[in-house]
Motif scaffolding. Structure first.
Motif, short mmCIF file in Angstrom:
data_model
loop_
_atom_site.label_atom_id
_atom_site.label_comp_id
_atom_site.label_asym_id
_atom_site.label_seq_id
_atom_site.Cartn_x
_atom_site.Cartn_y
_atom_site.Cartn_z
N ASP A 69 0.77 -1.24 0.01
CA ASP A 69 -0.07 0.19 -0.01
C ASP A 69 0.79 1.28 -0.06
N VAL A 70 2.17 1.08 0.43
CA VAL A 70 2.87 2.15 0.56
C VAL A 70 4.21 1.74 0.30
N VAL A 71 5.25 2.65 -0.58
CA VAL A 71 6.50 2.29 -0.76
C VAL A 71 7.45 3.40 -0.28
N PHE A 72 8.37 2.93 0.72
CA PHE A 72 9.03 3.89 1.24
C PHE A 72 10.55 3.82 0.33
N MET A 73 10.85 4.90 -0.09
CA MET A 73 12.18 4.97 -1.05
C MET A 73 13.21 5.53 0.01
N ALA A 74 14.16 4.48 0.50
CA ALA A 74 15.26 4.92 1.31
C ALA A 74 16.47 5.06 0.64
N THR A 75 16.50 5.26 -0.84
CA THR A 75 17.39 5.14 -1.56
C THR A 75 18.43 6.69 -1.67
N PRO A 76 19.37 6.84 -2.10
CA PRO A 76 20.21 7.88 -2.02
C PRO A 76 19.68 8.93 -2.85
N SER A 77 19.93 10.23 -2.73
CA SER A 77 19.61 11.25 -3.88
C SER A 77 20.34 10.92 -5.16
N GLY A 78 19.60 11.19 -6.11
CA GLY A 78 19.95 10.64 -7.59
C GLY A 78 19.61 9.13 -7.95
N LEU A 97 12.81 9.32 0.82
CA LEU A 97 13.42 9.80 2.07
C LEU A 97 14.71 10.92 1.17
N SER A 98 14.86 10.50 0.25
CA SER A 98 16.04 11.27 -0.44
C SER A 98 15.88 12.75 -0.62
N GLY A 99 16.98 13.34 -1.06
CA GLY A 99 16.95 14.96 -1.37
C GLY A 99 16.11 15.23 -2.75
N ASP A 100 15.95 14.32 -3.42
CA ASP A 100 15.50 14.44 -4.92
C ASP A 100 14.29 15.22 -5.16
N PHE A 101 13.18 15.17 -4.29
CA PHE A 101 12.15 15.84 -4.50
C PHE A 101 11.47 16.96 -3.62
N ASN A 146 10.17 13.43 2.10
CA ASN A 146 10.37 13.70 3.51
C ASN A 146 11.61 14.58 3.64
N PRO A 147 11.64 15.34 4.72
CA PRO A 147 12.38 16.47 4.63
C PRO A 147 14.03 15.96 5.10
N GLY A 148 14.80 16.73 4.69
CA GLY A 148 16.10 16.46 5.25
C GLY A 148 16.54 16.45 6.87
N CYS A 149 17.42 15.85 7.40
CA CYS A 149 17.78 15.81 9.03
C CYS A 149 17.80 17.24 9.42
N TYR A 150 18.70 17.76 8.56
CA TYR A 150 19.26 19.48 9.13
C TYR A 150 17.88 20.21 8.95
N PRO A 151 17.28 20.10 7.84
CA PRO A 151 16.04 21.05 7.83
C PRO A 151 15.15 20.86 8.87
N THR A 152 14.84 19.48 9.02
CA THR A 152 13.89 19.14 10.08
C THR A 152 14.13 19.76 11.47
N HIS A 210 21.54 20.86 2.09
CA HIS A 210 20.28 21.30 2.78
C HIS A 210 20.06 22.84 2.92
N THR A 211 21.06 23.57 2.45
CA THR A 211 20.53 25.17 2.70
C THR A 211 19.60 25.53 1.67
N PRO A 212 19.60 25.18 0.76
CA PRO A 212 18.26 25.78 -0.02
C PRO A 212 17.07 25.20 0.35
N GLU A 213 16.98 23.85 0.81
CA GLU A 213 15.89 23.26 1.57
C GLU A 213 15.24 24.17 2.33
N ILE A 214 16.13 24.55 3.27
CA ILE A 214 15.87 25.41 4.65
C ILE A 214 15.12 26.77 3.88
N GLU A 215 15.84 27.42 2.81
CA GLU A 215 15.34 28.51 2.48
C GLU A 215 14.14 28.59 1.79
N GLN A 216 14.06 27.46 1.26
CA GLN A 216 12.59 27.34 0.39
C GLN A 216 11.39 27.22 1.31
#
Lengths: 345, 345, 345, 345
Positions: A69-78, A97-101, A146-152, A210-216
């Motif tokens: 019913d749900v798929v967790f993507m714990a794959t790296p960015s890229g 969980l990656s930074g891609d989206f 899912n957000p990055g660790c630092y941004p959270t 993670h800088t632009p993620e926080i700023e966005q």
């Protein structure tokens, strides 16, 4: 409900297994990694013996989407950006969980991640899931980022100030410190025990993705929010992030006023704990848990506000928040499967 | 020359023994602690077996002043101010490692140390010894006040900016992190291994007594310098301090310009090592040594300068700098007894 | 059912709270410590904020016995023996985590604990609860004595050898290593972070009070079992015990035979995991969990058997096993409330 | 005299630089690694900035032998055996830190190292240099084989027992624990900080290549000495080895007798410190130094002797002892360049 984990062999994947195998509403259906079919998870992670002993399977989006019913993507960015479209077109509901989206602007992604951005059409589906501030109805969302660790840690600490316009828009400095598990499972010279033990390192200075993620997110909350200075450090501990945030107060301020504001803001957020005024958290006080502990102080001498927030980078900073988002997406109690206490000491 | 150590049983004292027993120009004459006469130093510090095996002696200022050319006071703040006058009147030359004689304004001392300031007449004799920036002739100085550990790291990092007026006077933020030996030899709950291990804590937030020490020196360098925000953290490591400093550039700036400035400034300072542009130090790279390693970066996006400086808190941050000051006071080579390499890894 | 914790402010008590607040069959009724009435538990252990926020109460055996179905005594040795009789006479069912009721021979207690033994009449009620080897029916037991941390790891590792008479009775050597939380919550110089970090210490050599506990159980299992040599070490980590056990094989032996024996022996013991032959556990692989992981090897060159067993000293070595015993005493599933995975990494 | 270091980029090489750059009788002539010509040592080891800043050079045995009086081979096992013959034929005097020339029996080497043994003709030249027990005149020795880290700690602890025939020849058990720097500079999953931190692991159980080295020396000391059981563990610390040794007393014994014997045996050995009876060392008490601290105890209950010995694996266990051997080979004071104190805490 049934969950599958793609990229199960990294720390994010392993932490998802730890959490989901105890979740009262979830059956952990399968875990997957590239070219891993039939490999034993317990061989890679002996701590899962007797806990979760399925073999790994290859990544077959059609099959996985049909079974789970749900798929967790714990794959790296890229990697996520390559895999997610196939899962989407199979109709899967995906938590990535990656930074891609996370970054809505592909140019920002390409600048900071130094890699091609995901397809705009897929990206546009992604809902950013800082759960406490998720105001979209995600009951039908197909792709949750899912957000990055630092941004959270940083954003939970900054939200009351930015949303209420209490600080100068260009004055935000985030001095961030992370435990070494944040660097992932692959051994490198920077994470070599002999050198990282009893050591404190500045790394990726002014270049952290993670800088632009926080700023966005800040700009989304308050269009006046300016760029932030983001300093990043590696601390000799396994888990934990602390962000120490400094910003100039733009209004008359007192410590008590700040403390009250934070308590009210997070009154109904179980996982954000505002600490008693004048006390400050250590990362160990959230170890292994989904909590984010926050303290706020006011420096009269410099008219500056200082916020200290801590999380476990693998739980609230990754897999725990992903499950919290799953709970939200599927109409479960937000605390389901996540109400375990920190492991202290 | 002959040296005596008063307050030899704390970490500052023990580190003085480690350094002085190898110093080519010094005979370690005696070590002292209150009510300790005849006690074995090796019993307290077994690592000194075969290295330095004298017994402890009581504190008799007359005797000590008669026997030694220099007296190191490794006593805590509050104790030094009580003991130093007697040593002075016996004619001893004193290097004090406590905070008692650093602040020129007794009101500041009383505000931050929450204790009575030392006698003004004694205080007025004290020369503050941040060795690299010591422009007084100290060849006759009777009382040298050794800087605090945090101020040493912060001030060496800030000097080129403040002295050359390159930053906004009110924009200085110092995010400081220390190893646990900085809290001294007495076991407390905050330094208890079971809780401090794998932990990162904010402590003494906005209340650290090193704040006015930093500000006093900055104003001495540049009358425009404003108050600083000083955040302090405890890191799970034994030795090491890192200060991450943020300040707004007040002039057109580039990373290269900053890097050149720092290299020139410290060209003749053996113990300050400016790191290659774009690389950043870890505390372990100065472990056990008298070095201060400094990196400087420029964040174009926010027009902010970021400085990272690291020291070993017990060496350059205490006993090593005290010996460096002794070398200066007695006309020795500044490196004498201090040119040992960091212990890495 | 309702549980009360006496001695809740130590690590054993805190770990009981962590476990019991998630136990599906238990309501955590109250926690108690001497002269603590009305004190906030969260002030002492901020990690319990939002998790378990009751205030501490004084120790009133009558009241506690009336309100709770089970009383956990997480009090230190010497204190339990004073408090338990009152609870017994109030009819409480008690699980005691101290060493007071483990040794059946008061002279052994007095020799090793250097303190008066508990009343023989009370002692005689105590059932020793190494859960996997508990063959008494404890459904009516009023006083259960929970094993020591070292004995738990050592005995689970030794049981198959001693019960099957596979080793020379006088050849057992146990080289034991513990994390620092085993020394308790009170800060001491041996547990001071600055000195314990990056350090490995032998301590209580040949004098550890767990020695007679191990021997008593071994003799109960096999009357031929002789005294053991027990070496104890402090390792720079928070949680975890490893015992490395050496003994001479008394019969023809092979590694495979040993491996099979161990797997069969613990086939139905969920919390004892026998590792694949040729692989060995690290303490982190049981961190935060109730598992005991065991490997066994055979050294053909010396005809010696080597067993490595690891536990989390605060869980299987204390509070987790206490809850496992509670489950047994009250007819619950032995895994109830304990089936959480290790926290790794 | 002039020294060259081959294999300078590993931890053994780096530690040689740290020691030799302060040695009063040595000029550090050059350092070398394969295919490294012109590379900056400071880039690899920033802690050497200002301390030792030569570039690396390739390995040219003729040139190196011509320029240096002594060549340290800090190359791994398998590499030394390939390089050393060329240095020997150029007339260089070589101190080899690898395991290649320690085992006199090539079959033992091939069994334990799983690799071809060095040429017998070269091997025959090698003198094993456990300095305290080196009874050969090495003033003309061309090839000195420096002991392994574990054997150094174990043999210094065992010597008084084995040489004086005080134990049963087949009863020796060595439970050894090492810091992670012993695994070298290459990052691997076992040395990954996130997993090694707060962890204690058994590894290479019964398969460690130092086993036959220990046995060879013991038999040399006492032909009756039997095989030893050798258990090896990885401890979450950077430096330090502890060996805990157990053996059955073969004669009437007391703790005092043992203590006296050890003190007499090492009376004239500056680097072996026998600890006061009843006290036991921690590895941190020799951190960064060339000391080996030894305690000995007698367990009356089991008639077993227990020895605890600690060293810094990179100093007395490798580079420090290599320099001690150099001092001996070149007629210098054995302490020259090595009399620095441990870094504590």
């Amino acid at each position: 409900m049934k969950a599958a984990i793609v990229g199960a062999t990294g720390y994010g994947g392993a932490e998802l297994i730890r959490i989901l195998q105890q979740h009262p509403n979830v059956i952990l259906q399968s875990y997957h990694a590239s070219n891993s079919h039939g490999e034993s998870m317990v061989k890679r992670y002996p701590h899962f013996q007797a806990v979760s002993e399925m073999d790994l399977a290859n990544i077959d989006p059609g099959q996985i989407a049909a079974d789970a019913d749900v798929v967790f993507m714990a794959t790296p960015s890229g990697v996520s950006s390559e895999l997610v479209p196939a899962f989407m077109s199979e109709g899967a509901r995906v938590i990535d969980l990656s930074g891609d989206f996370r970054l809505k602007d592909p140019r920002q992604y390409e600048k900071w991640y130094k890699r091609k951005a995901p397809e705009k059409t897929v990206l546009d589906h992604a809902v950013y899931g800082l759960t406490e501030w998720l105001d979209t109805d995600v009951s039908e969302t197909q792709l949750l980022s899912n957000p990055g660790c630092y941004p959270t840690a940083a954003l939970l600490g900054l939200a009351p100030l930015v949303k209420n316009d209490l600080i100068d828009s260009n004055s935000i400095i985030i001095d961030a410190k992370t435990g070494v598990s944040g660097a992932g499972k692959n051994p490198t010279s920077i994470t070599h025990f002999a050198e990282m033990n009893d050591n404190l390192k500045a790394y990726k200075v002014l270049e952290h993705q993670h800088t632009p993620e926080i700023e966005q997110i800040l700009v989304g909350w308050n269009p006046d929010a300016g760029p932030v200075t983001f300093g990043t450090h590696l601390v000799p501990m396994t888990r934990g992030i602390m962000t120490t945030i400094y910003a100039d107060a733009s209004q008359d301020m007192t410590a008590a006023k700040l403390s009250d504001l934070y308590k009210e803001t997070y009154e109904n957020s179980y996982f954000v704990r505002i600490r008693e005024q004048g006390t400050y958290p250590g990362t160990k006080e959230v170890y292994g848990s989904n909590f984010c502990d926050v303290s706020v102080a006011y420096d009269e001498r410099t008219n500056r506000i200082m916020v200290v927030s801590v999380i476990d980078n693998l739980v609230k900073g990754a897999s725990g928040q992903a499950v919290q988002n799953m709970n939200r997406m599927f109409g479960l109690d937000e605390k389901a499967g996540l109400a375990f206490a920190p492991v202290f000491p």
